[in-house]
Structures are given as C-alpha cells and as structure tokens.
Design an enzyme around this catalytic site. Structure first.
Site, short mmCIF file in Angstrom:
data_model
loop_
_atom_site.label_atom_id
_atom_site.label_comp_id
_atom_site.label_asym_id
_atom_site.label_seq_id
_atom_site.Cartn_x
_atom_site.Cartn_y
_atom_site.Cartn_z
N SER A 182 21.39 -22.16 1.80
CA SER A 182 21.35 -20.71 1.57
C SER A 182 22.50 -19.95 2.20
CB SER A 182 20.02 -20.16 2.08
OG SER A 182 19.89 -20.40 3.46
N HIS A 210 16.27 -21.68 -3.47
CA HIS A 210 17.43 -20.96 -4.00
C HIS A 210 17.99 -21.62 -5.27
CE1 HIS A 210 18.32 -17.78 -1.07
NE2 HIS A 210 17.95 -18.62 -0.12
N LYS A 241 11.84 -15.44 -4.94
CA LYS A 241 13.28 -15.21 -5.14
C LYS A 241 13.52 -14.99 -6.64
CE LYS A 241 14.81 -17.10 -0.79
NZ LYS A 241 14.35 -18.23 0.02
C1 LIG Z 1 13.38 -18.43 1.12
C2 LIG Z 1 13.13 -19.84 1.44
C3 LIG Z 1 11.88 -20.27 1.90
C4 LIG Z 1 10.75 -19.32 2.17
O1 LIG Z 1 10.13 -18.92 0.99
P1 LIG Z 1 8.92 -17.88 1.06
O2 LIG Z 1 8.17 -18.07 -0.20
O3 LIG Z 1 9.53 -16.53 1.22
O4 LIG Z 1 8.11 -18.25 2.26
C5 LIG Z 1 11.69 -21.62 2.12
N1 LIG Z 1 12.71 -22.50 1.94
C6 LIG Z 1 13.93 -22.12 1.53
C7 LIG Z 1 15.01 -23.13 1.35
C8 LIG Z 1 14.19 -20.77 1.29
O5 LIG Z 1 15.40 -20.40 0.89
#
Ligand SMILES: *Cc1c(COP(=O)(O)O)cnc(C)c1O
Length: 393
Positions: A182, A210, A241
């Site tokens: 990320s 992502h 996301k």
């Molecule tokens: C954003 C993210 C998470 C967390 O996701 P949520 O549903 O907001 O808890 C977990 N792993 C990765 C790689 C992320 O980028």
C-alpha cells in the site's frame, strides 16, 4: 487524578513532541473526487481508496436503500445464532464466483478477516512466512497464532526461499503477502511465490485489499493480474476500498479452509453479521464491475495519464501501473512541505514519513480514481508543477 493518567499524559506529550500527533480533517460532503472540509472547501481528493468512484455512486446508494427496505437495518446477531440471511449467502457465492474461488466467508472488516485467520488454521507445529511490508492486520493476526514466524524482505524471492528451507521441519508452511503493497503501489510477485510454494509444499495466503476491484483485466485483483487465479489457497480482502468503500471484509479460497473458519474463527463467531445495507450494495457493486469494462478502462487510463504527467514534470515516482502513485521526496520535512503546498492549491494529498515508511523514504502518496476527470487531473498536475518550482524539489 489516578496514577494511570500521568502515564497517558506523558505518552501524549511524547507523541506531540516527536511531531507524530495526527489530527483529522473534518469532511462536510460525501466522499468523492471533489470534497469540502471545514477548513478547505473545494479540494480535489487524491488520497482516498475510492478507486472506482463508487463511494457515493447513485446506483450503489439505490441498492443500499433497496437493501434496507427488503432486509432491514441490522441482524442483532452473529451469523451462527440468527444472523444469516439469504442475502449473506448470495454475497458469499457472488464473491466466490467473482474471485474464482471455492467459497467465501464474510467479516466486519478485512482487519477482522486477517485477525481470525492464522490462529484458526495454523498451530505450534506450523510456520508462517511473511513479507516485511505486510499490512498491520496481518502482523496482528500472526501475533495471535502460535506458529513459528519467518520474515522476508519485500518481494525478495531469494529470502523467501531461504525461509522455506529453514521452515522445512514444520507441518504446514504458509506464505502470506499483500497482493499490492500500500505504501509503494507495487504488486507482489505472485508467480514466483506460487512456484516456490509448489516446490516447498507451502500454501499461499494473499491479502488483496488494494488489488481487488483495482487490477487485473476483470478487476479481480492481484491473482488475476499475475495469472495465478487457481494457485492461491486463501485471499482476504476489504469491501471498504474499491468495492464500494463502506466497510466489511472477507476470506475466500479453498473449501477445506473456509469450512474450518466458519466453525472456529473467533472474529467471525463473536462479532456481529455484516449489515444488510452493505451486503445488498456489495452485490450491486460486483454486478457493476462484472458487466461493464468501462470503470476498469477509466481507472487504467487515468492512472497512466497521471503517472506520465508526474514523470514529465520531473517528479521521482515509484514506477508501476497501480493507481497508488508515491511521489518520493526521501526527506521527511520535504514530504510535509509538499503536502502543505498542495493543500494551499486545493489538492488533498498526504505526506508519509517514518515510522509509516522507512527513514529517508518519505513520500507524498497519491491515489487515482476512475471518478477523476481529465480536467481535475490536469489541475492537480499543474499544482504539482507549481509546488515543485516553489519548493525547489
Ligand atoms: C485496508 C487494508 C486492510 C484493512 O481493511 P478494513 O476492511 O478496512 O479493515 C487490510 N489489509 C490491507 C492490505 C489493507 O490495505
């Protein structure tokens, strides 16, 4: 005052003194390519995970409203007591179909999906081999698990192989990696990971938060992008996301594993069902993505345009194809100054520096959305050009 509060006052001061105290900007509009905050109206937003622009999409909002009318507001239960509606089973089936997996189990978030994964399927006789840049929720999930831990340098396949050799005596070997890293927007080398997994009889776990809805010809994610759809044992991901941006997460993969999670995963058993509002809207999100190649095309086009624009101006960006586009300043203070200068020009970006990224690797991370118009991207590029001249970067 009780003694404990002295400790927390000192800790607060320590965080503030080191310049790491985070404040939140208050947004007064729905999420989108253009947002207002209490202090800055009319910002072009370059820091949301709103890759497909669905966070405030009319069709998705209509699906959420229809969902609440048909299925109600909430379940007031965990899944196994009285919290499973047909809706949840439909979404699990649809996610499995979309991702190309056997079965899927829903969680309240991907954080919970990762938190409830490792200790459920691995024990003290097993080994977890983890990329050093993996998300905090993987690290925390691994901490709850008694398996032996190994860590390899980011995307370094030689080190991964060394770890696999070291872990030779373990009953189960599990490799875990983010699909997309990320902070860098780089994609895990899943072909090599799967080859090594085959060679050393290991399973492969990919957190594609992502990647899902962002990369691959059909936006399925990193496993599609790398051509290894049927070689991954477990995928975890978020609905928060690209896939609508509300909240919720899932674990998807081989049936034998999902079956056990449904019986034993603590963040599933002891936490409430996903809201019917989100489940309904998510079904429409997946329909939308599957039916039209339009969103994917726009995201790809915008990303290529923005990456080229920044490069032409002379910025040092991390090369790649993902809509996460990090602009490297290396210097910590320069990353803050660049973000501030951009805010003054009505562009919302965030500077990241130690400890979020390694020392001397500070950056401004930008994120492109299918919802950005060409005019907006041109405006942002011009602002970056001006900021570069003003700050002498
Ligand atoms: C954003 C993210 C998470 C967390 O996701 P949520 O549903 O907001 O808890 C977990 N792993 C990765 C790689 C992320 O980028």
């Amino acid at each position: 005052m009780k003694t404990a509060y002295n400790h927390w006052a000192a800790l607060t001061q320590e965080i503030k003194d080191s310049g790491l105290w985070k404040t939140e900007r208050i947004i007064t509009t729905p999420q989108g390519a253009k947002i207002d905050t209490t202090k800055y109206p009319g910002l072009i937003n370059m820091c949301a995970n709103n890759y497909l622009g669905l966070s405030n999409n009319d069709e998705i909002k209509a699906a959420a409203k229809a969902g609440i009318d048909r299925w109600g507001y909430g379940l007031s239960s965990v899944r196994f007591i009285c919290g499973t509606q047909e809706l949840h089973k439909n979404l699990e089936a649809k996610l499995s179909e979309f991702l190309g997996t056997d079965d899927t189990i829903l969680y309240s978030s991907c954080y919970d999906a990762n938190g409830g994964l490792f200790e459920t399927i691995l024990g003290p006789d097993d080994a977890i081999i983890s990329d050093e840049l993996n998300h905090a929720s993987i690290i925390d999930g691994v901490r709850l698990c008694k398996a032996k831990r190994f860590r390899y340098k980011n995307n370094n396949m030689q080190e991964l192989e060394n770890c696999l050799k070291e872990a030779a005596g373990s009953r189960i070997k599990a490799i875990v990696t983010d699909g997309v890293f990320s902070m860098d927007g780089t994609i895990a080398n899943l072909v090599a990971v799967c080859d090594l997994a085959d060679k050393y009889d290991a399973i492969v776990i990919v957190d594609d938060s992502h990647g899902v809805g962002v990369i691959g010809d059909n936006l399925k994610g990193a496993h599609e992008h790398c051509g290894v759809i049927d070689r991954i044992d477990v995928l975890t991901g978020t609905l928060g996301k690209a896939l609508g941006g509300s909240s919720g997460g899932y674990t998807s993969g081989k049936k034998a594993i999902i079956d056990i999670l449904r019986q034993r995963s603590r963040t599933y058993l002891f936490s409430n069902s996903l809201s019917p509002i989100i489940a309904s809207a998510s079904l429409t999100v997946l329909d939308m993505i599957s039916k039209s190649g339009d969103l994917a095309a726009r995201l790809k086009e915008n990303t290529a345009y923005f990456r080229k624009g920044l490069t032409d101006i002379g910025y040092d960006i991390v090369p790649g194809t993902h809509p996460i586009v990090p602009i490297m300043t290396y210097d910590e203070i320069a990353s803050q100054k660049l973000a501030e200068a951009m805010l003054a020009k009505n562009v919302y970006v965030i500077g990241f520096f130690y400890p979020v990224v390694p020392k001397g690797k500070a950056r401004v991370r930008t994120q492109v959305s299918a919802a950005h118009t060409k005019e907006q991207l041109d405006y942002v590029l011009n602002a970056f050009k001006e900021a570069k001249q003003e700050l002498g970067i």
